[in-house]
Each structure stands twice: as structure tokens, then as C-alpha cells.
Design a protein around this motif. Structure first.
Motif, PDB file in Angstrom:
ATOM      1  N   LEU A  47       0.861  -1.173   0.000  1.00 33.27           N
ATOM      2  CA  LEU A  47       0.000   0.000   0.000  1.00 33.27           C
ATOM      3  C   LEU A  47       0.903   1.229   0.000  1.00 33.27           C
ATOM      4  CD1 LEU A  47      -2.572   1.661   0.282  1.00 33.27           C
ATOM      5  CD2 LEU A  47      -2.502   1.216   2.758  1.00 33.27           C
ATOM      6  N   TRP A  48       0.779   2.021  -1.051  1.00 32.72           N
ATOM      7  CA  TRP A  48       1.605   3.225  -1.245  1.00 32.72           C
ATOM      8  C   TRP A  48       0.702   4.432  -0.981  1.00 32.72           C
ATOM      9  CZ3 TRP A  48       3.832   4.398  -6.813  1.00 32.72           C
ATOM     10  CH2 TRP A  48       4.587   5.580  -6.785  1.00 32.72           C
ATOM     11  N   ILE A  49       1.035   5.214   0.043  1.00 33.67           N
ATOM     12  CA  ILE A  49       0.233   6.379   0.418  1.00 33.67           C
ATOM     13  C   ILE A  49       0.986   7.646   0.018  1.00 33.67           C
ATOM     14  CG2 ILE A  49      -0.879   7.619   2.310  1.00 33.67           C
ATOM     15  CD1 ILE A  49      -1.084   4.987   3.813  1.00 33.67           C
ATOM     16  N   ARG A  50       0.329   8.491  -0.762  1.00 32.97           N
ATOM     17  CA  ARG A  50       0.959   9.715  -1.239  1.00 32.97           C
ATOM     18  C   ARG A  50      -0.078  10.826  -1.293  1.00 32.97           C
ATOM     19  NH1 ARG A  50       1.245  10.681  -6.629  1.00 32.97           N
ATOM     20  NH2 ARG A  50       3.455  11.239  -6.371  1.00 32.97           N
ATOM     21  N   SER A  51       0.328  12.003  -1.702  1.00 30.65           N
ATOM     22  CA  SER A  51      -0.568  13.152  -1.734  1.00 30.65           C
ATOM     23  C   SER A  51      -0.579  13.795  -3.117  1.00 30.65           C
ATOM     24  CB  SER A  51      -0.132  14.195  -0.694  1.00 30.65           C
ATOM     25  OG  SER A  51      -0.861  15.396  -0.840  1.00 30.65           O
ATOM     26  N   ALA A  52      -1.755  14.265  -3.508  1.00 31.81           N
ATOM     27  CA  ALA A  52      -1.877  15.036  -4.745  1.00 31.81           C
ATOM     28  C   ALA A  52      -1.697  16.527  -4.490  1.00 31.81           C
ATOM     29  CB  ALA A  52      -3.246  14.781  -5.378  1.00 31.81           C
ATOM     30  N   GLU A  53      -1.579  16.908  -3.229  1.00 30.48           N
ATOM     31  CA  GLU A  53      -1.420  18.313  -2.856  1.00 30.48           C
ATOM     32  C   GLU A  53       0.045  18.608  -2.522  1.00 30.48           C
ATOM     33  OE1 GLU A  53      -4.147  20.093  -3.171  1.00 30.48           O
ATOM     34  OE2 GLU A  53      -5.328  18.291  -3.548  1.00 30.48           O
ATOM     35  N   ARG A  54       0.365  19.872  -2.386  1.00 30.06           N
ATOM     36  CA  ARG A  54       1.745  20.246  -2.022  1.00 30.06           C
ATOM     37  C   ARG A  54       2.088  19.754  -0.620  1.00 30.06           C
ATOM     38  NH1 ARG A  54       2.883  26.459  -3.085  1.00 30.06           N
ATOM     39  NH2 ARG A  54       4.946  25.717  -2.433  1.00 30.06           N
ATOM     40  N   VAL A  55       1.071  19.661   0.229  1.00 30.77           N
ATOM     41  CA  VAL A  55       1.237  19.181   1.596  1.00 30.77           C
ATOM     42  C   VAL A  55       0.871  17.699   1.641  1.00 30.77           C
ATOM     43  CG1 VAL A  55       0.252  19.359   3.920  1.00 30.77           C
ATOM     44  CG2 VAL A  55       0.816  21.430   2.625  1.00 30.77           C
ATOM     45  N   PHE A  56       1.641  16.886   2.365  1.00 24.47           N
ATOM     46  CA  PHE A  56       1.258  15.486   2.542  1.00 24.47           C
ATOM     47  C   PHE A  56      -0.029  15.419   3.354  1.00 24.47           C
ATOM     48  CE2 PHE A  56       1.384  11.578   5.137  1.00 24.47           C
ATOM     49  CZ  PHE A  56       1.353  10.640   4.125  1.00 24.47           C
ATOM     50  N   CYS A  57      -0.007  15.960   4.566  1.00 24.20           N
ATOM     51  CA  CYS A  57      -1.213  16.034   5.392  1.00 24.20           C
ATOM     52  C   CYS A  57      -0.902  16.961   6.567  1.00 24.20           C
ATOM     53  CB  CYS A  57      -1.632  14.656   5.886  1.00 24.20           C
ATOM     54  SG  CYS A  57      -3.115  14.669   6.925  1.00 24.20           S
ATOM     55  N   ALA A  58      -1.715  18.003   6.709  1.00 24.19           N
ATOM     56  CA  ALA A  58      -1.447  19.009   7.733  1.00 24.19           C
ATOM     57  C   ALA A  58      -2.039  18.659   9.087  1.00 24.19           C
ATOM     58  CB  ALA A  58      -1.985  20.369   7.273  1.00 24.19           C
ATOM     59  N   GLY A  59      -2.720  17.514   9.182  1.00 24.69           N
ATOM     60  CA  GLY A  59      -3.297  17.120  10.459  1.00 24.69           C
ATOM     61  C   GLY A  59      -4.754  17.507  10.567  1.00 24.69           C
TER      62      GLY A  59
END
Length: 251
Positions: A47-59
């Protein structure tokens, strides 16, 4: 909000809740649904978790916090949301598949707690990661204190959590918070190579190895016996037998 794509033995989860992948009830529900699906998809190795946004995840979603924290009932609801995050990340951690977080931008608070629940973390040199909740008089309660201490050791956890310290990519690897650092422009291809290499390995071997490592960390079972039981299961597996025969025939 969150998308799932399956290619052969690789499942890719892409966080796409603009602008910063903030975590709210709907986000948790959708992620949990995806993990439930993957639990029953045995042909998936990674399972590969990535982001389509500039931020991975801000919480956690700041709008949710702002709407809830001022009243007792709201604060109870915030604890319920945090408990759901704990349960979600525990479910992620328990998956039989190898989980890889590709961190191309900021991963803060609950976002970094998500990454810490993965088996492996690849971070861009320009990314920023940390659990800075103490700056707001809070603590990283979605498993952050527990996982960071387990993964990085007590000394590093005390430094980073008590100091509300935010790290760059290279320092994250140096301190054990991540496994690899890559230039931002090369992060996706670098991570893809790692994911492809792991995905080519037998799914049962990966899940048994992962289970043995978990037992070693938790210390609740006899890890040596778990190794033997896992080895017995693998020796009886058709793919293992085929691979061993092929290896012996090359000698």
C-alpha cells in the motif's frame, strides 16, 4: 478526498482533499472504508500512500477544532474524533500488506502520525515533518507519542515532542523518523522503485515477516515460536516451494 488505485500487486492511496488534506470525520470514514477493502484483497503486496497536494497532510482540520474546542460538548467530540484517528491508524498498522508513505510536503501532527503508522517512510529533502502540538498546549494523541517513541527511541521522542520540533527531510532520516530521503523532483520515481521492488516479493512472505517484526516490537508473544510457525506456513506454500526449487536449480 481520498482515491484508491490498484495496479497488479500495488494499491495506491492518494490524499486529495485540497488544500492541505486536513483530517475531519468524512476523511476518517473514507480512509477506513479503503483499509477495510484492502484487508480483504490478498493479492495486494504494498500500500503506497501519497498526496496530490503540495502538503502530505497538515493534520486535524482547523475549522473543526475552532468550532468545537470552546465548549465541553465540543471537546468531548474532539476526543471522539481523536479516538477514531487512533483506531484508523491502528488498522493501517495491522494491515498484512507493506505500507509505504511518500512524504513530498509538510506532514504535521495527525498527518505525521499517519506516516508513523506505516511500515516505511520516504521523505523529500524539502519536506517538513513533526509533532508540534505542544506549541498549542496540546499533545499528539492519535498515537504519536507511542509510535514515535517506539520507532525513534525515547531520547528522540522527548526531543521532538517536548520541543515541538519540526524536521527537514535529511534530519528526519538521521533521527530515525524516516527511512529514505530523496530530492523533491525525484521523490515519486524513487519511491516507485522501492514500492516495485517490495511488490515483486511473495505476499505471504511479506505478511509473515511483518508479523514477526510486530511481535518483536510488542513483546507479547514468543517471537521465536512465531518465526517457526511462520516458516512452517511458508514452507508449505506453493509459491515458496517454486521459488526455492528455482533457486536450487541455479546452483
Amino acid at each position: 478526498m481520498i482515491s484508491l488505485r490498484i495496479d497488479d500487486s500495488i494499491a495506491t492511496v492518494t490524499l486529495c482533499r485540497a488544500p492541505v488534506n486536513a483530517i475531519n470525520d468524512e476523511w476518517i470514514t473514507e480512509f477506513d472504508r479503503i483499509l477495510a477493502e484492502l484487508e480483504h484483497t490478498p493479492r495486494i503486496n504494498v500500500l503506497w500512500i501519497r498526496s496530490a497536494e503540495r502538503v502530505f497532510c497538515a493534520g486535524a482540520d482547523l475549522e473543526v477544532i475552532g468550532a468545537l474546542f470552546a465548549t465541553e460538548a465540543g471537546r468531548v467530540q474532539m476526543i471522539d474524533i481523536t479516538r477514531r484517528m487512533q483506531q484508523l491508524y491502528a488498522r493501517l498498522e495491522r494491515l498484512p500488506q507493506v505500507t509505504v508513505a511518500e512524504i513530498g510536503g509538510a506532514a504535521m501532527g495527525g498527518g505525521f502520525e499517519l506516516a508513523l503508522a506505516c511500515d516505511l517512510r520516504v521523505v523529500a529533502d524539502s519536506a517538513k515533518v513533526g509533532l508540534p502540538e505542544a506549541r498549542l498546549g496540546l499533545l499528539p494523541a492519535a498515537g504519536g507519542t507511542q509510535r514515535m517513541t517506539r520507532i525513534c527511541g525515547e531520547a528522540v521522542a522527548r526531543r521532538l515532542i517536548l520541543g515541538a520540533e519540526v524536521l527537514g527531510g535529511a534530519d528526519a532520516v538521521t533521527l530515525g523518523c524516516a527511512h529514505w530521503v530523496a530530492p523533491a523532483a525525484e521523490l515519486e520515481s524513487f519511491t516507485r522503485g522501492i514500492v516495485a521492488r517490495i511488490a515483486a516479493l511473495p505476499a505471504l512472505a511479506l505478511s509473515e515477516c511483518k508479523r514477526c517484526i510486530t511481535v518483536a516490537v510488542e513483546g507479547r508473544e514468543d517471537g521465536y515460536e512465531v518465526e517457526l510457525a511462520g516458516s512452517a506456513a511458508l514452507l508449505a506454500d506453493g509459491e515458496t516451494q517454486q521459488r526455492v526449487r528455482a533457486f536450487l536449480n541455479r546452483q
